[in-house]
Enzyme design. Structure first.
Site, PDB file in Angstrom:
ATOM      1  N   HIS A 123       0.867  -1.180   0.000  1.00 57.74           N
ATOM      2  CA  HIS A 123       0.000   0.000   0.000  1.00 57.74           C
ATOM      3  C   HIS A 123       0.907   1.234   0.000  1.00 57.74           C
ATOM      4  O   HIS A 123       2.009   1.187   0.544  1.00 57.74           O
ATOM      5  CB  HIS A 123      -0.832  -0.054   1.289  1.00 57.74           C
ATOM      6  CG  HIS A 123      -1.884   1.009   1.413  1.00 57.74           C
ATOM      7  ND1 HIS A 123      -1.595   2.305   1.765  1.00 57.74           N
ATOM      8  CD2 HIS A 123      -3.235   0.952   1.278  1.00 57.74           C
ATOM      9  CE1 HIS A 123      -2.724   3.002   1.837  1.00 57.74           C
ATOM     10  NE2 HIS A 123      -3.737   2.206   1.541  1.00 57.74           N
ATOM     11  N   ASP A 200       3.094  -4.404   7.800  1.00 53.74           N
ATOM     12  CA  ASP A 200       1.837  -3.679   7.639  1.00 53.74           C
ATOM     13  C   ASP A 200       0.711  -4.694   7.840  1.00 53.74           C
ATOM     14  O   ASP A 200       0.437  -5.520   6.965  1.00 53.74           O
ATOM     15  CB  ASP A 200       1.796  -3.061   6.245  1.00 53.74           C
ATOM     16  CG  ASP A 200       0.455  -2.416   5.926  1.00 53.74           C
ATOM     17  OD1 ASP A 200      -0.486  -2.537   6.740  1.00 53.74           O
ATOM     18  OD2 ASP A 200       0.354  -1.789   4.855  1.00 53.74           O
ATOM     19  N   GLN A 203      -4.611  -5.458   6.684  1.00 54.04           N
ATOM     20  CA  GLN A 203      -5.551  -6.486   6.230  1.00 54.04           C
ATOM     21  C   GLN A 203      -5.353  -7.781   7.014  1.00 54.04           C
ATOM     22  O   GLN A 203      -6.314  -8.498   7.302  1.00 54.04           O
ATOM     23  CB  GLN A 203      -5.368  -6.759   4.728  1.00 54.04           C
ATOM     24  CG  GLN A 203      -5.546  -5.545   3.837  1.00 54.04           C
ATOM     25  CD  GLN A 203      -6.968  -5.006   3.818  1.00 54.04           C
ATOM     26  OE1 GLN A 203      -7.929  -5.734   4.062  1.00 54.04           O
ATOM     27  NE2 GLN A 203      -7.114  -3.727   3.529  1.00 54.04           N
ATOM     28  N   LYS A 226     -10.530  -0.644   9.934  1.00 54.96           N
ATOM     29  CA  LYS A 226     -10.730  -1.837   9.106  1.00 54.96           C
ATOM     30  C   LYS A 226     -11.040  -3.065   9.961  1.00 54.96           C
ATOM     31  O   LYS A 226     -11.358  -4.122   9.449  1.00 54.96           O
ATOM     32  CB  LYS A 226      -9.493  -2.091   8.243  1.00 54.96           C
ATOM     33  CG  LYS A 226      -9.284  -0.977   7.222  1.00 54.96           C
ATOM     34  CD  LYS A 226      -8.099  -1.196   6.337  1.00 54.96           C
ATOM     35  CE  LYS A 226      -7.944   0.031   5.433  1.00 54.96           C
ATOM     36  NZ  LYS A 226      -6.758  -0.047   4.584  1.00 54.96           N
ATOM     37  N   CYS A 364      -4.754   2.568  -3.816  1.00 53.83           N
ATOM     38  CA  CYS A 364      -3.566   3.041  -3.080  1.00 53.83           C
ATOM     39  C   CYS A 364      -2.401   2.072  -3.243  1.00 53.83           C
ATOM     40  O   CYS A 364      -1.611   1.873  -2.314  1.00 53.83           O
ATOM     41  CB  CYS A 364      -3.847   3.263  -1.599  1.00 53.83           C
ATOM     42  SG  CYS A 364      -4.983   4.605  -1.296  1.00 53.83           S
TER      43      CYS A 364
END
Ligand SMILES: *Cc1c(COP(=O)(O)O)cnc(C)c1O
Length: 406
Positions: A123, A200, A203, A226, A364
């Site tokens: 991202h 990261d 998700q 999220k 993104c």
């Protein structure tokens, strides 16, 4: 514990909204997830009955709110498997978390001639802060490419990581391709040369969770919104000794110990990295969202989402000219696709008119678009509240779009 998706849907008031007279089919949880009523109620209740700034007052509500804030920190710690509460820093979101590391850690430890490795499927929030740090310091940004399925080319790790690699920053799950990189292998390769690892988890934390201690990464970032929590709250996990070695990033109130015009000393972890009034009500909301997620059977949620992914993949592929990007095994429940002869934006517009909300564009992650030679994709991403009926609505909408556009 059993998993009853119809019952779960009743917990999310947004899901009973209509769009253009059609029931909302929400397939954009990868951009932001809907919130369960318990999270909405917690945030409302705190604003109406408990609001007072934390870590400051001696008064009753300040004390109560501080306790709730620190309880939320403990919930996050447990949820991601961190060793201590000092390792959990509340931020405004994953982007802020990643920037914190890219500024504070790189300020001290990144030097001219060093390099930083990111993957091709990151991202923008896990690319640009590193690119900026490299520019500031005269370091090099390196990229680990992906193959045609969207899997990271781990065979190239040996070439791309060397004695001057200081940071390896990689996603736990791609927000476009769904790819889940083999993190243990990457962490090991980075640590072998003394580089830090930044994961990261935006998700990944939603779809399967994490155990940061077992993984052994140095940093782990994610956003609350999220994970069924409010916007404006996020987390940076950092391994204690790495956090302790770092200079402060933002400075001001709350992060200090003693201040005079001659000299300022800083608060211990974690407050040293929480300058200013933090989103304390959002943090408690995040704690509530974690409790909600934990009240469900994690295995059942995973298998429900996997079923949706497989069903949607199969049905979408029956559409002529439709191509799915990201075809690795065990991917996160995210499907990005294009259709020959149809613009991604037009498909999204037509779907919207049928009540189906998907993401269109570069998500993104422009380098992923370049990799696959497209200027945008459609993306359907699933949350724990989606159903096979949602998939049917998606497929019907796409078929309708194809009829209109071809
Ligand atoms: C959403 C997302 C981000 C950025 O999160 P923000 O909440 O916008 O800060 C970073 N990485 C991935 C993989 C994401 O999905």
């Amino acid at each position: 514990m059993c998993f009853d998706v119809e019952k779960i849907r009743h917990d999310f008031p947004m899901l009973s909204q209509s769009v253009y007279g059609r029931p909302l089919v929400y397939l954009d949880s990868g951009a932001t997830a809907q919130k369960p009523q318990c999270v909405i109620d917690t945030v409302n209740r705190l604003h109406s009955t408990m609001n007072a700034n934390i870590h400051r007052g001696v008064h009753y509500f300040s004390d109560r709110m501080t306790a709730l804030y620190e309880e939320a920190r403990e919930k996050v710690r447990r949820f991601i498997g961190a060793a201590s509460r000092e390792e959990i820093i509340f931020t405004s979101g994953a982007t802020a978390s990643l920037n914190l590391v890219a500024y504070a850690w790189c300020e001290k430890f990144l030097h001219e001639g060093d390099n930083i490795l990111v993957s091709e499927i990151e991202h923008h929030s896990n690319i640009v802060p590193w690119q900026q740090a490299a520019l500031r310091k005269g370091a090099e940004l390196r990229v680990l490419p992906v193959d045609d399925e969207g899997a990271l080319r781990l065979d190239l790790l040996g070439e791309l990581i060397d004695a001057r690699t200081r940071v390896v920053a990689v996603t736990q799950a791609s927000n476009t391709l769904g790819t889940r990189p083999d993190l243990p292998t990457i962490v090991e390769a980075a640590h072998a040369v003394g580089a830090i690892t930044v994961v990261d988890g935006c998700q990944g934390v939603v779809h399967g969770g994490v155990d940061v201690a077992a993984l052994g990464c140095d940093f782990y970032a994610f956003s609350g919104h999220k994970l069924y929590a409010p916007t404006g709250i996020g987390v940076l996990y950092g391994r204690r000794e790495v956090l302790e070695s770092m200079p402060p990033f933002l400075s001001g109130g709350d992060m200090v110990d003693k201040v005079s015009f001659e000299r300022t000393t800083f608060a211990p972890l974690p407050l040293r990295f929480e300058a200013g009034t933090s989103n304390f009500i959002g943090a408690v909301g995040l704690g509530e969202a974690i409790s909600y997620v934990e009240s469900l059977d994690a295995e059942a949620v995973m298998s429900h989402e996997q079923t949706l992914l497989e069903y949607a993949t199969e049905r979408l592929l029956s559409i002529d000219g439709l191509r799915i990007y990201g075809t690795t095994a065990n991917k996160a429940p995210i499907i990005s696709f294009t259709i020959d002869g149809c613009d991604h934006y037009d498909i999204g517009m037509i779907l919207d008119k049928t009540g189906v909300a998907i993401r269109t564009g570069h998500h993104c992650a422009e380098p992923v678009m370049h990799r696959f030679g497209v200027n945008g994709m459609c993306r359907a991403s699933f949350g724990l509240y989606n159903t096979t009926a949602d998939v049917d609505a998606l497929v019907a909408g796409v078929q309708r779009a194809v009829r209109m556009l071809k």
